[in-house]
Design an enzyme around this catalytic site. Structure first.
Site, PDB file in Angstrom:
ATOM      1  N   SER A  22     -38.721  53.658 -42.396  1.00  0.00           N
ATOM      2  CA  SER A  22     -39.775  54.101 -42.361  1.00  0.00           C
ATOM      3  C   SER A  22     -40.641  52.524 -41.208  1.00  0.00           C
ATOM      4  O   SER A  22     -40.591  52.135 -42.074  1.00  0.00           O
ATOM      5  CB  SER A  22     -40.500  54.617 -43.623  1.00  0.00           C
ATOM      6  N   LYS A  58     -42.443  57.197 -40.158  1.00  0.00           N
ATOM      7  CA  LYS A  58     -43.476  56.026 -40.387  1.00  0.00           C
ATOM      8  C   LYS A  58     -44.300  56.889 -41.725  1.00  0.00           C
ATOM      9  O   LYS A  58     -45.211  57.984 -41.559  1.00  0.00           O
ATOM     10  CB  LYS A  58     -44.635  56.151 -39.204  1.00  0.00           C
ATOM     11  N   LEU A 105     -50.528  50.368 -42.045  1.00  0.00           N
ATOM     12  CA  LEU A 105     -50.022  51.074 -42.472  1.00  0.00           C
ATOM     13  C   LEU A 105     -50.888  52.720 -41.522  1.00  0.00           C
ATOM     14  O   LEU A 105     -51.693  53.050 -42.289  1.00  0.00           O
ATOM     15  CB  LEU A 105     -50.446  51.699 -44.276  1.00  0.00           C
ATOM     16  N   CYS A 108     -46.724  50.232 -50.859  1.00  0.00           N
ATOM     17  CA  CYS A 108     -48.120  49.820 -49.848  1.00  0.00           C
ATOM     18  C   CYS A 108     -49.684  48.758 -51.101  1.00  0.00           C
ATOM     19  O   CYS A 108     -49.267  48.906 -52.413  1.00  0.00           O
ATOM     20  CB  CYS A 108     -48.798  50.571 -49.153  1.00  0.00           C
ATOM     21  N   GLY A 148     -35.192  42.547 -42.160  1.00  0.00           N
ATOM     22  CA  GLY A 148     -34.271  42.404 -41.198  1.00  0.00           C
ATOM     23  C   GLY A 148     -33.896  41.054 -41.581  1.00  0.00           C
ATOM     24  O   GLY A 148     -32.926  40.742 -43.143  1.00  0.00           O
ATOM     25  N   GLY A 152     -34.017  49.124 -39.339  1.00  0.00           N
ATOM     26  CA  GLY A 152     -35.144  49.035 -39.261  1.00  0.00           C
ATOM     27  C   GLY A 152     -35.229  47.850 -38.490  1.00  0.00           C
ATOM     28  O   GLY A 152     -35.417  48.393 -37.154  1.00  0.00           O
TER      29      GLY A 152
HETATM   30  C1  LIG Z   1     -42.887  47.595 -38.368  1.00  0.00           C
HETATM   31  C2  LIG Z   1     -42.661  47.769 -39.809  1.00  0.00           C
HETATM   32  C3  LIG Z   1     -43.443  48.687 -40.197  1.00  0.00           C
HETATM   33  C4  LIG Z   1     -42.558  49.175 -41.063  1.00  0.00           C
HETATM   34  N1  LIG Z   1     -43.546  50.440 -42.129  1.00  0.00           N
HETATM   35  C5  LIG Z   1     -43.454  50.918 -43.054  1.00  0.00           C
HETATM   36  C6  LIG Z   1     -43.936  52.656 -43.880  1.00  0.00           C
HETATM   37  O1  LIG Z   1     -44.512  52.629 -42.886  1.00  0.00           O
HETATM   38  N2  LIG Z   1     -43.277  52.672 -44.765  1.00  0.00           N
HETATM   39  C7  LIG Z   1     -42.604  52.045 -45.716  1.00  0.00           C
HETATM   40  O2  LIG Z   1     -42.432  52.550 -46.451  1.00  0.00           O
HETATM   41  N3  LIG Z   1     -41.914  50.848 -45.232  1.00  0.00           N
HETATM   42  C8  LIG Z   1     -42.275  50.170 -44.003  1.00  0.00           C
HETATM   43  N4  LIG Z   1     -41.534  49.505 -43.430  1.00  0.00           N
HETATM   44  C9  LIG Z   1     -40.375  48.867 -44.859  1.00  0.00           C
HETATM   45  C10 LIG Z   1     -39.201  50.022 -43.259  1.00  0.00           C
HETATM   46  O3  LIG Z   1     -38.858  51.341 -43.990  1.00  0.00           O
HETATM   47  C11 LIG Z   1     -38.065  48.527 -44.901  1.00  0.00           C
HETATM   48  O4  LIG Z   1     -37.930  48.702 -46.149  1.00  0.00           O
HETATM   49  C12 LIG Z   1     -37.776  47.160 -44.302  1.00  0.00           C
HETATM   50  O5  LIG Z   1     -37.969  46.622 -42.935  1.00  0.00           O
HETATM   51  C13 LIG Z   1     -36.926  46.846 -44.215  1.00  0.00           C
HETATM   52  O6  LIG Z   1     -35.141  47.368 -44.138  1.00  0.00           O
HETATM   53  P1  LIG Z   1     -35.189  46.431 -41.875  1.00  0.00           P
HETATM   54  O7  LIG Z   1     -34.970  45.178 -42.972  1.00  0.00           O
HETATM   55  O8  LIG Z   1     -33.542  47.070 -42.157  1.00  0.00           O
HETATM   56  O9  LIG Z   1     -36.233  46.622 -41.829  1.00  0.00           O
HETATM   57  C14 LIG Z   1     -41.943  48.729 -41.886  1.00  0.00           C
HETATM   58  C15 LIG Z   1     -41.399  47.840 -41.560  1.00  0.00           C
HETATM   59  C16 LIG Z   1     -41.585  47.250 -40.359  1.00  0.00           C
HETATM   60  C17 LIG Z   1     -40.404  46.145 -39.861  1.00  0.00           C
END
Ligand SMILES: Cc1cc2nc3c(=O)[nH]c(=O)nc-3n(C[C@H](O)[C@H](O)[C@H](O)COP(=O)(O)O)c2cc1C
Ligand SMILES: Cc1cc2nc3c(=O)[nH]c(=O)nc-3n(C[C@H](O)[C@H](O)[C@H](O)COP(=O)(O)OP(=O)(O)OC[C@H]3O[C@@H](n4cnc5c(N)ncnc54)[C@H](O)[C@@H]3O)c2cc1C
Lengths: 299, 281
Positions: A19, A43, A71, A126, A212, A260
């Site tokens: 997301s 999102k 958010l 959140c 990341g 993500g």
């Molecule tokens: C720019 C950005 C926006 C994000 N927005 C949300 C969100 O709206 N809701 C949510 O549950 N997680 C959100 N996340 C968290 C990601 O869904 C994910 O849990 C987190 O980035 C770890 O995974 P990754 O390392 O593959 O990015 C966001 C992450 C990023 C980088």
């Protein structure tokens, strides 16, 4: 070879767009589905329209990403007009929701269900809640919100957990007891960056979420601990950038693997590439399907 | 390969402003020392520490300096207008794709959109330029291109010819199509580059289609990151920051948002008229 079943939903492969990455529009997630993701998460949306924080809202340093988007989102009622339905996208869509109070979660869950997503993901991580403290570290509130959401939808529900807690097993267990169908773990970890020339935090919100590569060991540890604690499936998310990372997640116990930040490093082709890399390893090691290795790191 | 990709970063270069020039009312150009390799059409997220960061085209590139030109439309551009020599700005970028650099080009600019095509004009060999704004005080760089083939248009006739850039373009293409002799054919317009109000660009794209001339359009949408993660600059299934900002008009024609609708910061989709209406934040 890579097909998995998640809460009864067939995914062609275990990669799931996490997301908040590109998924603010239906056309956006459709494009990512076509690029090879097994499922896509939108999102997070809540009961009202939110502008989010000012920029800089996302930065990338040598070891990972920091974001404080705040958010932002059009709100569930505008999204209903915008998306109309979500069961006609190229791959299963997971509708991510949040609220400030339990009633808001219940309301958004019931509205989101009208769009017919394959699953609903509840972002309890959140920081904008009315309760005074974040929901993510409170097992009573986690149960209350999970029950309220479950009461308002027939669609499978995954609760998305935060690593910023003392013991993630307690929260996962609370969600399962309250009826959650799955766990998504994890959301970003709390962090900061300062520019020494500007002498200020770079993110306008000062504090943001780490994602990341820097997040991967933490995410893997969380998934490992949750798999030990609950029976429901886990969408293992955090720092997955290649096939090896994804296989580690599956060995820790994940059914599906959230991706993500890797979209930044490798583009939207990353989903197809991760699958290819997983398959290569599986062929070499004579592994026929992911069930054979799921949770094997616990043995 | 992957380890190389994992070395990418998006951190600001915080630089002192070495020069600030007032272009007109509510319009300002600031210069910083920066040797980045920037192509015409690319942009930076310009950060004013403590305020915000927004996308800006590179409007000058010479002698190890980059320039950015802003027009006040809201709170950020109002802060930009107060920047002076010695103040610091942070640059994220350069981001986005660039214009193809073809010969026999015509550049059509509207308002502050000129800043997005000005380094393109510097680069091109003898382009035909059509530049318009509401009135004289909304035109920028009125002395910069005095040695070029440039036609100014203002809605009220206060500078150059009275009327729209699109009328001047149609005339230019008609004349260009009428050029018969092979010698003159060399001067025939083969490509039109445009940046300005979206309604203008839509019209420019339609005119180019009618006269069977290639057209590239520099698009504008709200952005949080600039590098393909936040998803806010969605133009149907495209993302302006990484798929653009320069789009081929043929590609834009297939996107129903073009010239019609845009997403606000919250991602709510609204008609263009509402997107550009001044509002409090
Ligand atoms: C720019 C950005 C926006 C994000 N927005 C949300 C969100 O709206 N809701 C949510 O549950 N997680 C959100 N996340 C968290 C990601 O869904 C994910 O849990 C987190 O980035 C770890 O995974 P990754 O390392 O593959 O990015 C966001 C992450 C990023 C980088
Ligand atoms: C790739 C790219 C390059 C850009 N290059 C430049 C540049 O070189 N110079 C420059 O001045 N601007 C440029 N912009 C536009 C600039 O980013 C916005 O004007 C700025 O973000 C407005 O911020 P604000 O806080 O002042 O106004 P906001 O509060 O964000 O906006 C105020 C109001 O003005 C409207 N608005 C925003 N932009 C425009 C516009 N361009 N025309 C008319 N109304 C608008 C908004 O919709 C809103 O209603 C560029 C945009 C993009 C995407």
């Amino acid at each position: 070879m890579l097909g998995v079943k998640l809460c009864g939903i067939k995914l062609e492969n275990p990669t799931v767009l996490a997301s908040g990455i590109l998924g603010v529009t239906k056309e956006g997630v459709d494009r990512i589905g076509k690029a090879g993701a097994g499922a896509v998460t939108l999102k997070s949306l809540c009961h009202e329209e939110r502008q989010g924080y000012k920029n800089p809202a996302i930065i990338v340093w040598e070891k990972g990403m920091l974001n404080a988007i705040g958010l932002s989102g059009q709100g569930i009622s505008n999204a209903i007009k915008d998306f109309r339905r979500l069961d006609d996208v190229s791959v299963p869509v997971i509708g991510s929701i949040f609220g400030y109070r339990t009633e808001d979660f219940a309301h958004v869950a019931s509205e989101m269900s009208k769009l017919k997503p394959a699953m609903i993901e509840v972002d309890i991580s959140c920081p904008h809640v009315d309760y005074g403290k974040p929901i993510c570290s409170d097992k009573e509130l986690t149960m209350e919100i999970t029950r309220a959401v479950k009461k308002n939808t027939k669609i499978p529900v995954s609760i998305k957990l935060s690593p910023n807690v003392a013991d993630i097993r307690e929260i996962a267990h609370a969600a399962e007891r309250a009826g959650a169908d799955a766990i998504t773990a994890i959301n970003a970890a709390s962090g900061m960056a300062i520019d020494i020339d500007a002498r200020k935090p770079i993110l306008s919100n000062k504090i943001g979420g780490v994602s990341g590569p820097a997040l991967k060991p933490i995410a893997l540890r969380c998934v490992y601990q949750i798999y030990d604690t609950v029976k429901i499936p886990i969408i293992g998310t955090g720092g997955v950038s290649n096939g090896k990372d994804a296989l580690e997640m599956v060995m820790a116990g994940a059914t599906a693997v959230g991706v993500g930040t890797a979209v930044y490093y490798r583009g939207i082709e990353v989903f197809g590439e991760i699958c290819k890399e997983m398959q290569e390893w599986m062929k070499t090691n004579n592994v026929k399907n992911l069930d054979e290795i799921r949770g094997c790191a616990h043995k | 390969m992957l380890s190389l990709e994992l070395n990418k970063t998006e951190m600001p270069k915080v630089l002192p402003i070495v020069g600030a020039v007032r272009e007109g009312k509510g319009q300002k150009t600031v210069f910083v020392k920066c040797n980045d390799d920037v192509k015409p059409g690319q942009f930076y997220m310009v950060w004013i520490p403590g305020i915000d960061a927004k996308p800006f085209a590179v409007s000058y590139k010479s002698k190890g300096e980059l320039g950015f030109t802003s027009q006040i439309v809201g709170p950020f551009t109002a802060e930009f207008d107060r920047l002076e020599k010695g103040d610091k700005v942070g640059l994220f970028g350069p981001y986005g794709n660039s214009f193809t650099l073809k010969e026999n080009a015509c550049v059509v600019a509207g308002g502050v959109g000129m800043s997005s095509v000005s380094t393109l004009i510097d680069f091109l060999k003898n382009p035909e330029i059509i530049y318009g704004a509401r009135s004289k005080e909304h035109l920028i760089y009125t002395k910069r291109f005095k040695n070029k083939r440039i036609t100014y248009c203002t809605d009220d006739g206060s500078f150059g010819r009275k009327g729209f850039t699109t009328e001047a373009l149609e005339e230019a293409l008609k004349n260009s199509n009428n050029k018969k002799s092979s010698k003159k054919d060399k001067n025939k317009i083969k490509i039109v580059y445009t940046c300005g109000p979206e309604v203008m660009m839509k019209k420019v794209a339609e005119i180019c289609e009618k006269y069977k001339v290639g057209c590239e359009v520099s698009m504008e949408r709200h952005m949080s990151c600039g590098f393909g993660i936040c998803g806010k600059c969605a133009l149907n299934g495209k993302f302006v920051c990484v798929d653009g900002p320069v789009f081929n008009a043929k590609e834009l024609k297939k996107l129903s948002d073009f010239g019609k609708e845009a997403r606000l910061k919250s991602c709510r989709k609204v008609p263009l008229s509402e997107y550009h209406a001044p509002k409090a934040h």
